[in-house]
Design a protein around this motif. Structure first.
Motif, PDB file in Angstrom:
ATOM      1  N   GLY A 172       0.829  -1.127   0.014  1.00  0.00           N
ATOM      2  CA  GLY A 172       0.018  -0.166   0.091  1.00  0.00           C
ATOM      3  C   GLY A 172       0.948   1.220  -0.003  1.00  0.00           C
ATOM      4  N   SER A 173       1.950   1.131  -0.815  1.00  0.00           N
ATOM      5  CA  SER A 173       2.712   2.598  -0.781  1.00  0.00           C
ATOM      6  C   SER A 173       2.073   3.512  -1.565  1.00  0.00           C
ATOM      7  CB  SER A 173       4.232   2.129  -1.168  1.00  0.00           C
ATOM      8  OG  SER A 173       4.801   1.176  -0.527  1.00  0.00           O
ATOM      9  N   THR A 174       1.627   3.180  -2.673  1.00  0.00           N
ATOM     10  CA  THR A 174       1.062   4.017  -3.842  1.00  0.00           C
ATOM     11  C   THR A 174      -0.495   3.926  -3.718  1.00  0.00           C
ATOM     12  OG1 THR A 174       1.160   2.167  -5.446  1.00  0.00           O
ATOM     13  CG2 THR A 174       3.009   3.527  -5.244  1.00  0.00           C
TER      14      THR A 174
ATOM     15  N   GLY B 124      12.777   4.721  -8.560  1.00  0.00           N
ATOM     16  CA  GLY B 124      11.452   5.039  -7.625  1.00  0.00           C
ATOM     17  C   GLY B 124      10.570   4.751  -8.397  1.00  0.00           C
ATOM     18  N   ARG B 125       9.334   5.237  -7.688  1.00  0.00           N
ATOM     19  CA  ARG B 125       7.935   4.921  -8.473  1.00  0.00           C
ATOM     20  C   ARG B 125       7.628   5.815  -9.543  1.00  0.00           C
ATOM     21  NH1 ARG B 125       5.814   0.829  -4.684  1.00  0.00           N
ATOM     22  NH2 ARG B 125       7.074   0.972  -2.837  1.00  0.00           N
ATOM     23  N   VAL B 126       7.161   5.300 -10.411  1.00  0.00           N
ATOM     24  CA  VAL B 126       6.577   5.973 -11.539  1.00  0.00           C
ATOM     25  C   VAL B 126       5.651   7.067 -10.992  1.00  0.00           C
ATOM     26  CG1 VAL B 126       5.211   5.972 -13.469  1.00  0.00           C
ATOM     27  CG2 VAL B 126       6.986   4.142 -13.166  1.00  0.00           C
TER      28      VAL B 126
ATOM     29  N   PHE C 166       4.215  -4.338 -16.488  1.00  0.00           N
ATOM     30  CA  PHE C 166       4.418  -3.073 -15.900  1.00  0.00           C
ATOM     31  C   PHE C 166       4.688  -3.082 -14.654  1.00  0.00           C
ATOM     32  CE2 PHE C 166       2.663   1.145 -14.513  1.00  0.00           C
ATOM     33  CZ  PHE C 166       3.786   1.733 -14.748  1.00  0.00           C
ATOM     34  N   ALA C 167       5.823  -2.818 -14.214  1.00  0.00           N
ATOM     35  CA  ALA C 167       6.293  -2.926 -12.729  1.00  0.00           C
ATOM     36  C   ALA C 167       5.868  -1.570 -11.825  1.00  0.00           C
ATOM     37  CB  ALA C 167       7.686  -3.110 -12.396  1.00  0.00           C
ATOM     38  N   GLY C 168       5.594  -0.694 -12.388  1.00  0.00           N
ATOM     39  CA  GLY C 168       5.403   0.292 -11.693  1.00  0.00           C
ATOM     40  C   GLY C 168       6.428   1.366 -10.969  1.00  0.00           C
TER      41      GLY C 168
ATOM     42  N   GLU D 224      13.125  -1.005  -0.831  1.00  0.00           N
ATOM     43  CA  GLU D 224      13.194   0.191  -1.309  1.00  0.00           C
ATOM     44  C   GLU D 224      14.237   0.143  -1.803  1.00  0.00           C
ATOM     45  OE1 GLU D 224      11.454   3.662   1.527  1.00  0.00           O
ATOM     46  OE2 GLU D 224      12.587   2.215   2.366  1.00  0.00           O
ATOM     47  N   PRO D 225      14.630   1.214  -2.767  1.00  0.00           N
ATOM     48  CA  PRO D 225      16.033   1.501  -3.106  1.00  0.00           C
ATOM     49  C   PRO D 225      17.120   1.444  -1.798  1.00  0.00           C
ATOM     50  CG  PRO D 225      14.586   2.820  -4.316  1.00  0.00           C
ATOM     51  CD  PRO D 225      13.570   2.236  -3.226  1.00  0.00           C
ATOM     52  N   ILE D 226      18.146   0.761  -1.751  1.00  0.00           N
ATOM     53  CA  ILE D 226      19.282   1.247  -0.838  1.00  0.00           C
ATOM     54  C   ILE D 226      20.134   2.130  -1.418  1.00  0.00           C
ATOM     55  CG2 ILE D 226      20.384  -0.894  -1.419  1.00  0.00           C
ATOM     56  CD1 ILE D 226      21.316  -1.010   1.575  1.00  0.00           C
TER      57      ILE D 226
HETATM   58  P1  ATP Z   1       1.753  -1.014  -3.320  1.00  0.00           P
HETATM   59  O1  ATP Z   1       1.758  -1.772  -4.490  1.00  0.00           O
HETATM   60  O2  ATP Z   1       0.407  -1.315  -2.439  1.00  0.00           O
HETATM   61  O3  ATP Z   1       1.789   0.508  -3.640  1.00  0.00           O
HETATM   62  P2  ATP Z   1       4.294  -1.776  -2.570  1.00  0.00           P
HETATM   63  O4  ATP Z   1       4.627  -1.434  -3.984  1.00  0.00           O
HETATM   64  O5  ATP Z   1       5.368  -0.904  -1.652  1.00  0.00           O
HETATM   65  O6  ATP Z   1       2.871  -1.260  -2.251  1.00  0.00           O
HETATM   66  P3  ATP Z   1       5.408  -4.465  -2.310  1.00  0.00           P
HETATM   67  O7  ATP Z   1       5.218  -5.370  -3.421  1.00  0.00           O
HETATM   68  O8  ATP Z   1       5.864  -4.781  -0.972  1.00  0.00           O
HETATM   69  O9  ATP Z   1       4.360  -3.193  -2.211  1.00  0.00           O
HETATM   70  O10 ATP Z   1       6.809  -3.421  -2.763  1.00  0.00           O
HETATM   71  C1  ATP Z   1       7.455  -3.406  -4.070  1.00  0.00           C
HETATM   72  C2  ATP Z   1       8.097  -2.373  -4.479  1.00  0.00           C
HETATM   73  O11 ATP Z   1       9.144  -2.030  -3.383  1.00  0.00           O
HETATM   74  C3  ATP Z   1       8.713  -2.209  -5.652  1.00  0.00           C
HETATM   75  O12 ATP Z   1       7.938  -2.076  -6.960  1.00  0.00           O
HETATM   76  C4  ATP Z   1       9.752  -1.129  -5.676  1.00  0.00           C
HETATM   77  O13 ATP Z   1       9.209   0.073  -5.753  1.00  0.00           O
HETATM   78  C5  ATP Z   1      10.195  -1.508  -4.100  1.00  0.00           C
HETATM   79  N1  ATP Z   1      11.322  -2.065  -4.038  1.00  0.00           N
HETATM   80  C6  ATP Z   1      11.602  -3.452  -3.460  1.00  0.00           C
HETATM   81  N2  ATP Z   1      12.571  -3.974  -3.413  1.00  0.00           N
HETATM   82  C7  ATP Z   1      13.463  -2.979  -4.087  1.00  0.00           C
HETATM   83  C8  ATP Z   1      15.103  -2.757  -4.218  1.00  0.00           C
HETATM   84  N3  ATP Z   1      15.875  -3.742  -3.916  1.00  0.00           N
HETATM   85  N4  ATP Z   1      15.341  -1.569  -4.843  1.00  0.00           N
HETATM   86  C9  ATP Z   1      14.373  -0.530  -5.391  1.00  0.00           C
HETATM   87  N5  ATP Z   1      13.051  -0.512  -4.974  1.00  0.00           N
HETATM   88  C10 ATP Z   1      12.800  -1.770  -4.437  1.00  0.00           C
END
Ligand code: ATP
Ligand code: MG
Length: 664
Positions: free
Chosen positions: A279-281, A529-531, A512-514, A401-403
């Motif tokens: 639920g980040s987006t 980062g997220r689109v 599409f990964a988003g 997340e991106p590290i």
């Molecule tokens: P939602 O889809 O509900 O907005 P979310 O995308 O945070 O939530 P997850 O499936 O837990 O749900 O997370 C996947 C996302 O986390 C990826 O699409 C990316 O944005 C981020 N992510 C995961 N691992 C990495 C990584 N190693 N580097 C960069 N980003 C990452």
């Protein structure tokens, strides 16, 4: 942003070859993938001869009740992908019986309870009888193949037992992170039509009790479909509400059952679980995963990416309520017959040494955690790490997340002591297992890059507006995958249309990964980062990850999040939120220094127009920064924040709104 957008060329990142400890393992087996040439040959085979590659691996790694004759069918365009469709297997048999038969005393789980120093082992033999007894309980409730079961439990072995008992009968589990509120739980139970909820009396986190069962009771007031609640006694608090006959005690129910239950053969394409995204987006999606392809993806990635060998002690700190807990606490390790450390507590209880004490006490060989934890522990200083003996570690991983390169380097130098491989694994709930990742014995890592695709994953970078694939190196755009892979999600629960619209229709023929990504001059992938979070300054698409990393590069910064703010002149301008490390004081000189840091590291175009020092950033309950909330607050739309069920600490909102209103 493309390198052409850079006014000042950033310095070339350092490259880290596989550490000696892995490349030349004295007295140990060599790594599964031990050179770039080996990776490339296998990768090539996985793309050019997928049938040959996947049928070999699926037969090597999994035990089938009925062998498959077809490897895959369907396409991304049709959204009808299936893997090993005529094969049959049982997931709990693959994860438990195989090892319990051969070596019942092998340890499946090391359970480190919330209370420090309180660890117990669960052997594969014990796990088999626990899973069987519980499966018989679920059967006695009238549950049959295809029914869904909600699991709302603390990080205790019984949570894994519950998942595996479902898998044994072909029940579809729906694990909900036990930090969610009653309203969020109710939504997920109702959406999945679960008739049974498995829970505990209470949880314990960082010494504090959590009212788990009470939250379930509140949630179930709006879930009339639920008939039974099975309650595991974790703390034994007598005052926990219990409403028979709906509520049943776990220990009483299993005592009445035979500790053997035959595994039900399942189609490889029968659903194994559904799981809501972080639920980040936006509003979480109930992602559906099936059996054979998922287990293959989870176990093959774990084996190769963490280089798991006999006798290793693997520890992934993710909660089982997230996909990382599913794939790398439970299914991946057990499908390999490995030992998995199950950690119930938090990284800072009783102090910031807890993770590292855990590594020392259990001689952990591979450790896997999230950037949020790495950044938080880095904030407390090195002493908490260096006082522990971490010499057992070989591979240390990051996910979620991106590290940022500075956090990567700290992890490598201080936690890994320069002797471990760092694997920055990129993947999603929807991908089921790693899709872009280094391999410890092969990949020369660059801090901040997830490096190269895993076997069978064919990546593409698309132009975001035209959807045209950008060929060659040194390109950036949106990340997409060109062909189905075994562990990909098959649908969204009850809403296949949303599945198609979210992942497969935006760029037809691609998944599409988003996320935004670039491929650098050497072919390394960088997640930008997220689109949804992309910032557009005077027509330049800016990467949130890159600007945040520049800020984290300053010695005072613990964490940062950048978002776009409307700007009359440039369309959008950059607004940066920053938290400081312990011992640094917030003042205007420091703010000016931080702005300058970004300007020199990336270029004038990336200069934040506004920089706000805050105590906390809004995060999901899994620890990810939620930029959409910051974006709304900056836009003066704090009354339209949307779904907040996944926000971990809603109390920070008012403070944020106040801080933003004084800054603008
Ligand atoms: P939602 O889809 O509900 O907005 P979310 O995308 O945070 O939530 P997850 O499936 O837990 O749900 O997370 C996947 C996302 O986390 C990826 O699409 C990316 O944005 C981020 N992510 C995961 N691992 C990495 C990584 N190693 N580097 C960069 N980003 C990452
Ligand atoms: Mg997502």
């Amino acid at each position: 942003m493309t390198s052409a957008d850079n006014q000042d060329q950033p310095t070339q990142p350092a490259v880290y070859p596989p550490p000696q400890r892995i490349a030349n393992p004295e007295g140990r087996e060599k790594p599964w993938i031990s050179s770039m040439a080996e990776y490339e040959a296998l990768y090539k085979e996985s793309i050019e001869q997928p049938e040959k590659f996947w049928s070999r691996v699926a037969n090597e790694m999994l035990t089938w009740d009925k062998p498959f004759t077809q490897v895959s069918q369907g396409s991304l365009k049709g959204g009808d992908m299936a893997w090993f469709p005529d094969g049959q297997l049982n997931i709990s048999y693959n994860c438990v019986d195989r090892w319990a038969i051969k070596e019942p005393n092998r340890v499946a789980f090391v359970y480190e309870a919330d209370e420090p120093g309180n660890a117990t082992n669960v052997t594969y033999g014990e796990l088999l009888s626990q899973v069987c007894s519980l499966a018989n309980v679920l059967h006695s409730f009238g549950l049959r193949k295809g029914d869904t079961v909600a699991i709302y439990m603390p990080m205790i072995p019984e949570a894994a037992v519950a998942m595996l008992a479902c898998a044994r009968l072909g029940l579809v589990h729906n694990v909900v992170f036990a930090g969610f509120s009653s309203a969020s739980l109710a939504e997920r139970v109702a959406d999945a039509h679960s008739r049974v909820v498995i829970t505990a009396d209470e949880g314990l986190r960082g010494g504090r009790p959590i009212r788990t069962k009470t939250i379930v009771d509140e949630a179930l007031q709006s879930c009339p479909e639920v008939e039974r609640v099975l309650v595991f006694r974790r703390t034994g608090n007598e005052s926990v509400p219990f409403n028979a006959p709906r509520d049943v005690w776990w220990h009483e129910a299993v005592a009445a059952q035979r500790p053997y239950c035959p595994p039900v053969p399942m189609s490889a394409e029968d659903p194994l679980f559904l799981l809501y995204t972080s639920g980040s987006t936006g509003k979480p999606k109930g992602v559906v995963h099936t059996s054979g392809g998922y287990l293959l993806g989870a176990s093959l990635t774990l084996k190769c990416v963490f280089d798991i060998h006999d006798g290793d002690i693997f520890c992934c700190t993710a909660d089982i309520g997230w996909i990382t807990g599913h794939s790398y606490v439970v299914y991946g390790p057990l499908a390999l017959g490995a030992t998995s450390v199950l950690f119930e507590s938090v990284p800072t209880y009783p102090d910031a040494s807890r993770f590292w004490k855990l590594v020392e006490d259990h001689k952990i060989t591979q450790f896997y955690t999230a950037p949020t934890a790495i950044r938080a522990l880095r904030r407390h200083g090195d002493g908490y790490v260096t006082k522990c003996d971490l010499s057992s570690l070989r591979v240390i991983g990051s996910v979620g997340e991106p590290i940022n390169p500075d956090a990567w380097t700290w992890y490598n130098d201080i936690v890994g002591n320069g002797r471990c491989a760092v694997v920055d694994t990129y993947w999603q709930t929807e991908t089921g297992s790693h899709v872009i990742t280094p391999l410890p014995g092969a990949t020369h890592a660059k801090p901040g890059s997830a490096t190269f695709p895993f076997f069978g994953v064919e990546l593409a970078i698309l132009d975001p507006t035209t959807g045209v694939e950008l060929e060659g190196n040194d390109v950036s755009g949106v990340l997409a995958i060109k062909r189905p892979w075994p562990s990909m999600a098959r649908s969204i629960a009850g809403d296949h249309k949303r599945f198609l619209e979210t992942y497969l229709r935006p760029y037809p023929g691609y998944y599409f990964a988003g996320d935004g990504a670039s491929r650098d001059a050497d072919g390394y992938y960088w997640i930008r980062g997220r689109v949804d979070d992309v910032i557009n300054v005077s027509g330049h698409r800016m990467s949130t990850a890159e600007i945040e990393s520049a800020l984290i590069g300053h010695s005072a910064v613990a964490e940062s999040a950048v978002v776009g703010a409307a700007d009359e002149l440039t369309g959008q301008s950059i607004c940066a939120f920053v938290t400081l490390k312990d011992g640094f004081e917030a003042n205007d000189t420091l703010k000016a220094e931080l702005v300058k840091e970004v300007r020199t590291r990336i270029g004038p175009i990336a200069t934040p127009k506004v920089l706000i020092l805050v105590d906390e950033l809004p995060k999901t309950r899994s620890g990810k920064i939620i930029r959409r909330i910051l974006r709304k607050v900056v836009a003066g739309e704090a009354d339209q924040l949307g779904d907040l069920s996944t926000l971990s600490d809603p109390s920070i909102l008012d403070i944020l709104i106040r801080e933003v209103s004084t800054a603008f």
